[in-house]
Design a protein around this motif. Structure first.
Motif, PDB file in Angstrom:
ATOM      1  N   ALA A 168       0.813  -1.215   0.000  1.00 43.03           N
ATOM      2  CA  ALA A 168       0.000   0.000   0.000  1.00 43.03           C
ATOM      3  C   ALA A 168       0.850   1.271   0.000  1.00 43.03           C
ATOM      4  CB  ALA A 168      -0.936   0.003   1.212  1.00 43.03           C
ATOM      5  N   MET A 169       2.037   1.203   0.598  1.00 40.91           N
ATOM      6  CA  MET A 169       2.882   2.394   0.729  1.00 40.91           C
ATOM      7  C   MET A 169       3.807   2.540  -0.488  1.00 40.91           C
ATOM      8  SD  MET A 169       1.715   3.338   3.642  1.00 40.91           S
ATOM      9  CE  MET A 169       2.797   4.634   4.128  1.00 40.91           C
ATOM     10  N   ASP A 170       4.354   3.735  -0.635  1.00 36.95           N
ATOM     11  CA  ASP A 170       5.290   4.001  -1.727  1.00 36.95           C
ATOM     12  C   ASP A 170       6.705   3.672  -1.255  1.00 36.95           C
ATOM     13  OD1 ASP A 170       6.290   4.816  -4.185  1.00 36.95           O
ATOM     14  OD2 ASP A 170       6.443   6.911  -3.562  1.00 36.95           O
ATOM     15  N   THR A 171       7.018   2.389  -1.194  1.00 39.96           N
ATOM     16  CA  THR A 171       8.323   1.928  -0.721  1.00 39.96           C
ATOM     17  C   THR A 171       9.271   1.727  -1.901  1.00 39.96           C
ATOM     18  OG1 THR A 171       7.737  -0.404  -0.914  1.00 39.96           O
ATOM     19  CG2 THR A 171       7.192   0.686   1.182  1.00 39.96           C
ATOM     20  N   PRO A 172      10.569   1.642  -1.623  1.00 41.58           N
ATOM     21  CA  PRO A 172      11.500   1.315  -2.706  1.00 41.58           C
ATOM     22  C   PRO A 172      11.156  -0.015  -3.387  1.00 41.58           C
ATOM     23  CG  PRO A 172      12.710   2.190  -0.845  1.00 41.58           C
ATOM     24  CD  PRO A 172      11.278   2.003  -0.380  1.00 41.58           C
ATOM     25  N   GLY A 173      10.650  -0.983  -2.619  1.00 40.39           N
ATOM     26  CA  GLY A 173      10.258  -2.261  -3.202  1.00 40.39           C
ATOM     27  C   GLY A 173       9.097  -2.120  -4.165  1.00 40.39           C
ATOM     28  N   ARG A 174       8.125  -1.312  -3.786  1.00 40.90           N
ATOM     29  CA  ARG A 174       6.988  -1.078  -4.687  1.00 40.90           C
ATOM     30  C   ARG A 174       7.461  -0.402  -5.969  1.00 40.90           C
ATOM     31  NH1 ARG A 174       1.013   0.329  -3.978  1.00 40.90           N
ATOM     32  NH2 ARG A 174       0.552   1.463  -5.891  1.00 40.90           N
ATOM     33  N   GLN A 175       8.345   0.571  -5.826  1.00 36.32           N
ATOM     34  CA  GLN A 175       8.883   1.267  -7.000  1.00 36.32           C
ATOM     35  C   GLN A 175       9.650   0.295  -7.894  1.00 36.32           C
ATOM     36  OE1 GLN A 175      11.118   4.596  -5.480  1.00 36.32           O
ATOM     37  NE2 GLN A 175       9.330   5.453  -4.434  1.00 36.32           N
TER      38      GLN A 175
END
Length: 125
Positions: A38-45
């Protein structure tokens, strides 16, 4: 060899590190179908940059037995509980939920790097 279709839920420090390793092992019979964060983490990016579908927990569950293993790496017992309940309610008896404890064993086998340790974090099933 059949590909193992996997999903990762939670791309904080541990999930992001695990995602990087799984991306490096794609040619080893792994099909990283999607991630949920849900968050804008480096992993999501990283997932977005590499074309991995970012979805919700409900989206992962809706894939049914199209996912062999879900790595649940949020560190939140309530998320793990919700995931188990949703899989049961969907009558999915095929998909395995792998907790952070399992990831730590896998990590020891595939990487010489240290996996982040988060103080006070529960790692059980």
């Amino acid at each position: 060899m059949d590909k193992q279709r996997i999903a990762i839920i939670g791309l904080g420090r541990i999930g992001s590190a695990f995602l990087r390793q799984m991306l490096a092992k794609r040619s080893h019979g792994l099909d990283l179908v999607c991630v949920a964060e849900a968050m804008d983490t480096p992993g999501r990016q990283l997932a977005q940059q590499t074309g991995i579908k970012v979805c919700t927990l409900d989206d992962v569950v809706a894939l049914g037995d199209g996912i062999h293993v879900i790595f649940e790496l949020t560190g939140l017992p309530e998320v793990r509980r919700e995931l188990r309940e949703k899989l049961v309610n969907s009558q999915n008896k095929q998909t395995v939920i792998a907790s952070e404890s399992i990831v730590r064993v896998i990590w020891a086998l595939i990487s010489d790097e240290a996996l982040p340790v988060i103080a006070g974090r529960a790692t059980g099933y």
